[in-house]
Design an enzyme around this catalytic site. Sequence first.
Site, PDB file in Angstrom:
ATOM      1  N   LYS A  53       0.844  -1.205   0.000  1.00 38.91           N
ATOM      2  CA  LYS A  53       0.000   0.000   0.000  1.00 38.91           C
ATOM      3  C   LYS A  53       0.875   1.249   0.000  1.00 38.91           C
ATOM      4  O   LYS A  53       0.592   2.222  -0.701  1.00 38.91           O
ATOM      5  CB  LYS A  53      -0.945  -0.015   1.210  1.00 38.91           C
ATOM      6  N   GLN A  97      -5.267  -1.973   9.160  1.00 41.85           N
ATOM      7  CA  GLN A  97      -5.120  -3.294   8.537  1.00 41.85           C
ATOM      8  C   GLN A  97      -5.777  -4.361   9.411  1.00 41.85           C
ATOM      9  O   GLN A  97      -5.526  -4.437  10.610  1.00 41.85           O
ATOM     10  CB  GLN A  97      -3.619  -3.590   8.339  1.00 41.85           C
ATOM     11  N   ASP A 120     -11.662   2.315   3.271  1.00 44.23           N
ATOM     12  CA  ASP A 120     -12.042   0.908   3.122  1.00 44.23           C
ATOM     13  C   ASP A 120     -13.549   0.780   2.862  1.00 44.23           C
ATOM     14  O   ASP A 120     -14.019  -0.271   2.437  1.00 44.23           O
ATOM     15  CB  ASP A 120     -11.745   0.142   4.423  1.00 44.23           C
TER      16      ASP A 120
HETATM   17  N1  GUN Z   1      -7.237  -7.166   5.398  1.00 49.23           N
HETATM   18  C1  GUN Z   1      -7.530  -7.904   4.300  1.00 49.23           C
HETATM   19  N2  GUN Z   1      -8.193  -7.178   3.406  1.00 49.23           N
HETATM   20  C2  GUN Z   1      -8.324  -5.935   3.926  1.00 49.23           C
HETATM   21  C3  GUN Z   1      -8.906  -4.738   3.453  1.00 49.23           C
HETATM   22  O1  GUN Z   1      -9.472  -4.645   2.358  1.00 49.23           O
HETATM   23  N3  GUN Z   1      -8.819  -3.669   4.297  1.00 49.23           N
HETATM   24  C4  GUN Z   1      -8.227  -3.741   5.498  1.00 49.23           C
HETATM   25  N4  GUN Z   1      -8.222  -2.646   6.248  1.00 49.23           N
HETATM   26  N5  GUN Z   1      -7.677  -4.837   5.970  1.00 49.23           N
HETATM   27  C5  GUN Z   1      -7.727  -5.932   5.181  1.00 49.23           C
END
Ligand code: GUN
Length: 286
Positions: A53, A97, A120
């Site tokens: 990211k 996350q 998200d």
């Molecule tokens: N963990 C796995 N997929 C995601 C996601 O799309 N967003 C977040 N914040 N954590 C994740």
Amino acid sequence: MGKIISGKEVSKVLREQIKADATALRENSGIQPGLAVILVGNDPASQIYVRNKQKACEEVGFHAFEFKLNENATEEQLLDLIGVLNKDNKVHGILVQLPLPDHIDPQTVINNISPQKDVDAFHPVNVGKIMIGNYDFLPCTPAGVMELIDSTGVEIGGKNCVVVGRSNIVGKPMAMLLLHQNATVTICHSKTKNLSEICATADILVSAVGRAHFITADMVKEGAIVIDVGMNHDENGKLCGDVEFAEVEPKASYITPVPGGVGPMTITMLMKNTLRAAELKLKNQK
Ligand code: GUN
């Protein structure tokens, strides 16, 4: 375009557009989109996701703010950090996350992120907006899947779509986005009876199960579009999706590989949401 839908290629085009839009935003208003990513603990997969990211932020010209809390950090410490970031003008998007350590309730955490910074799209306000079809942000993975289907040029309206998996992150919003495009949508899950037969009715099959070898050729209709959201490791430790690719590929009209399919799209859509958060903030200030 070939039968294999390349998330890498679709992502590349989208990221170039996002980068150009971010440059224009900076030149016109002095605003650089900023994404704060919070990682709690040392989960190796999460560490890789967070690094990717950050790399994507750099690639499109965003500011990346990374916060690492140790495994024993309290929920209160995490909520305090989110409170600070909610007020920080340089931060347009906040991503915590997942998964979080067991002693922290993920829904409480999500509920404390400002809906305007919830890139998200997990906050109940944003989930509700998606349900209504009047939204600011779409959840990254389902939004990425929609872009991949769109890249085939195949019309979604009227198609039978089957989504396997009912998570809040993927399955449920995925079904809603397909419904918004006038598909007839079926959601299957671990208690579904006749799963194979239902999957075999799908013109578009989206698998978000998280189990290697789950979707086999007998579950796929001839000519179906097959989208594999799975990120698993097989017996040899090799990254693979839910779909038994070698046997399903000959039956599919289009299919996504793992890796290189949905994965890159998820991060690209996160960049898109962060840019949108920055643009919306500017608009609301005017
Ligand atoms: N963990 C796995 N997929 C995601 C996601 O799309 N967003 C977040 N914040 N954590 C994740």
